[in-house]
Design a protein around this motif. Sequence first.
Motif, PDB file in Angstrom:
ATOM      1  N   GLY A  61     -36.549  13.494 -12.454  1.00 61.86           N
ATOM      2  CA  GLY A  61     -36.214  13.041 -11.319  1.00 61.86           C
ATOM      3  C   GLY A  61     -34.820  12.578 -11.183  1.00 61.86           C
ATOM      4  N   PRO A  62     -34.136  12.424 -10.171  1.00 57.55           N
ATOM      5  CA  PRO A  62     -32.699  11.817 -10.131  1.00 57.55           C
ATOM      6  C   PRO A  62     -32.511  10.555 -10.544  1.00 57.55           C
ATOM      7  CG  PRO A  62     -33.688  12.087  -7.657  1.00 57.55           C
ATOM      8  CD  PRO A  62     -34.630  12.506  -8.655  1.00 57.55           C
ATOM      9  N   GLY A  63     -33.565   9.661 -10.589  1.00 59.99           N
ATOM     10  CA  GLY A  63     -33.418   8.119 -10.853  1.00 59.99           C
ATOM     11  C   GLY A  63     -33.448   8.237 -12.478  1.00 59.99           C
ATOM     12  N   ALA A  64     -33.732   9.363 -13.192  1.00 65.26           N
ATOM     13  CA  ALA A  64     -33.732   9.304 -14.647  1.00 65.26           C
ATOM     14  C   ALA A  64     -32.324   9.735 -15.157  1.00 65.26           C
ATOM     15  CB  ALA A  64     -34.771  10.330 -15.141  1.00 65.26           C
ATOM     16  N   PHE A  67     -25.809   8.067 -17.120  1.00 60.37           N
ATOM     17  CA  PHE A  67     -24.687   8.452 -18.373  1.00 60.37           C
ATOM     18  C   PHE A  67     -25.283   8.300 -19.509  1.00 60.37           C
ATOM     19  CE2 PHE A  67     -21.555   7.410 -14.591  1.00 60.37           C
ATOM     20  CZ  PHE A  67     -21.304   8.927 -14.288  1.00 60.37           C
ATOM     21  N   ASP A  68     -25.996   6.971 -19.637  1.00 56.81           N
ATOM     22  CA  ASP A  68     -26.479   6.657 -20.922  1.00 56.81           C
ATOM     23  C   ASP A  68     -27.524   7.800 -21.648  1.00 56.81           C
ATOM     24  OD1 ASP A  68     -25.268   4.237 -21.432  1.00 56.81           O
ATOM     25  OD2 ASP A  68     -26.469   3.104 -20.250  1.00 56.81           O
ATOM     26  N   ALA A  69     -28.349   8.045 -20.294  1.00 58.58           N
ATOM     27  CA  ALA A  69     -29.656   9.196 -20.882  1.00 58.58           C
ATOM     28  C   ALA A  69     -28.943  10.267 -21.364  1.00 58.58           C
ATOM     29  CB  ALA A  69     -30.327   9.376 -19.710  1.00 58.58           C
ATOM     30  N   VAL A  94     -19.192  11.327 -21.599  1.00 64.34           N
ATOM     31  CA  VAL A  94     -20.034  11.963 -20.610  1.00 64.34           C
ATOM     32  C   VAL A  94     -18.928  11.405 -19.163  1.00 64.34           C
ATOM     33  CG1 VAL A  94     -21.955  11.821 -18.944  1.00 64.34           C
ATOM     34  CG2 VAL A  94     -22.160  11.665 -21.565  1.00 64.34           C
ATOM     35  N   ILE A  95     -18.640  10.232 -19.088  1.00 69.35           N
ATOM     36  CA  ILE A  95     -17.835   9.833 -18.030  1.00 69.35           C
ATOM     37  C   ILE A  95     -16.356  10.422 -17.980  1.00 69.35           C
ATOM     38  CG2 ILE A  95     -16.576   7.618 -17.034  1.00 69.35           C
ATOM     39  CD1 ILE A  95     -19.070   6.185 -17.980  1.00 69.35           C
ATOM     40  N   TYR A  96     -15.859  10.852 -19.156  1.00 68.91           N
ATOM     41  CA  TYR A  96     -14.703  11.681 -19.232  1.00 68.91           C
ATOM     42  C   TYR A  96     -14.736  12.800 -18.355  1.00 68.91           C
ATOM     43  CZ  TYR A  96     -10.741  14.588 -21.118  1.00 68.91           C
ATOM     44  OH  TYR A  96      -9.993  15.351 -21.159  1.00 68.91           O
ATOM     45  N   TRP A  97     -15.796  13.682 -18.554  1.00 71.29           N
ATOM     46  CA  TRP A  97     -15.940  14.807 -17.976  1.00 71.29           C
ATOM     47  C   TRP A  97     -16.516  14.706 -16.366  1.00 71.29           C
ATOM     48  CZ3 TRP A  97     -13.797  19.080 -19.756  1.00 71.29           C
ATOM     49  CH2 TRP A  97     -13.627  18.973 -21.186  1.00 71.29           C
ATOM     50  N   PHE A  98     -17.416  13.667 -16.225  1.00 72.86           N
ATOM     51  CA  PHE A  98     -17.641  13.529 -14.903  1.00 72.86           C
ATOM     52  C   PHE A  98     -17.857  11.986 -14.543  1.00 72.86           C
ATOM     53  CE2 PHE A  98     -19.943  17.112 -16.925  1.00 72.86           C
ATOM     54  CZ  PHE A  98     -19.424  18.244 -15.816  1.00 72.86           C
ATOM     55  N   PRO A  99     -16.689  11.562 -13.993  1.00 72.88           N
ATOM     56  CA  PRO A  99     -16.571  10.197 -13.896  1.00 72.88           C
ATOM     57  C   PRO A  99     -17.619   9.568 -12.836  1.00 72.88           C
ATOM     58  CG  PRO A  99     -14.561  11.261 -13.169  1.00 72.88           C
ATOM     59  CD  PRO A  99     -15.673  12.346 -13.533  1.00 72.88           C
ATOM     60  N   THR A 100     -18.190  10.119 -11.977  1.00 69.39           N
ATOM     61  CA  THR A 100     -19.342   9.603 -11.062  1.00 69.39           C
ATOM     62  C   THR A 100     -20.739  10.343 -11.359  1.00 69.39           C
ATOM     63  OG1 THR A 100     -18.993  10.982  -9.274  1.00 69.39           O
ATOM     64  CG2 THR A 100     -17.622   8.693  -9.289  1.00 69.39           C
ATOM     65  N   LYS A 101     -21.656   9.781 -10.761  1.00 65.92           N
ATOM     66  CA  LYS A 101     -23.065  10.450 -10.897  1.00 65.92           C
ATOM     67  C   LYS A 101     -23.048  11.590  -9.940  1.00 65.92           C
ATOM     68  CE  LYS A 101     -27.928   9.480 -10.665  1.00 65.92           C
ATOM     69  NZ  LYS A 101     -29.116   8.481 -10.489  1.00 65.92           N
ATOM     70  N   ALA A 102     -22.427  11.430  -8.889  1.00 62.10           N
ATOM     71  CA  ALA A 102     -22.333  12.321  -7.795  1.00 62.10           C
ATOM     72  C   ALA A 102     -21.457  13.718  -8.401  1.00 62.10           C
ATOM     73  CB  ALA A 102     -21.594  12.085  -6.454  1.00 62.10           C
ATOM     74  N   GLU A 103     -20.480  13.417  -8.976  1.00 60.94           N
ATOM     75  CA  GLU A 103     -20.013  14.735  -9.855  1.00 60.94           C
ATOM     76  C   GLU A 103     -20.475  15.315 -10.790  1.00 60.94           C
ATOM     77  OE1 GLU A 103     -15.472  14.079 -10.834  1.00 60.94           O
ATOM     78  OE2 GLU A 103     -15.751  12.203  -9.405  1.00 60.94           O
TER      79      GLU A 103
END
Length: 197
Positions: free
Chosen positions: A24-27, A30-32, A44-53
């Motif tokens: 589910g979305p809660g899982a 970025f760490d996972a 991961v954050i380099y490619w997708f700075p936010t969870k929404a992205e």
Amino acid sequence: MEEGGAGTRQRILSAAAEIVRMGGPGALTFDAVAARLGITKQAVIYWFPTKAELMSGVSVPFLEAEAEAVVAAVSDAESPADAARRVVAAVTDFHLGDLDRFRLMYVVPQSGRRPGARETAAVLERVHPVTTRMYDAVEAALGGGGEARETAVALHMAALGVAMLTATTEALGDPMAQAPRRLAARLAAIAERGAMR
């Protein structure tokens, strides 16, 4: 194991999709994603700075595929009635063929943390051109003018309803008494008859 930027980006999206499907979305963190791929959280954050992205990176290509299926279905419709039937058939076929993908597209975004205004704007910037292209094609196939745009959106929403109820009953382990594909065919026939008026 250097694979280049596009390969890393795609691996991140594939891992994110799998994490959401499994937990589910809660899982999805970025760490996972980093742990699943054996890379750093910063990568991961380099490619997708936010969870929404990250979530839009997973779901927008599916939305594009749905839109392409609908556009292709109506491209050679013989009449507005035929176009109405084809829209319902294309949407239900697309989603009933992969309910996990449907959940990622339409259910998961509703069940997670609400993104902020800036995150939402970034996602909608990617979504609106896709849905506009799809609804433009359906509107034209329905003959344009009048209520054609509203009908295009209503047909899409009705077809999504079949997928939503099918996904819900499947998740609850309580399948519908009527076969989903037969219900989809019935809805397509109703749409076709309604468009002939």
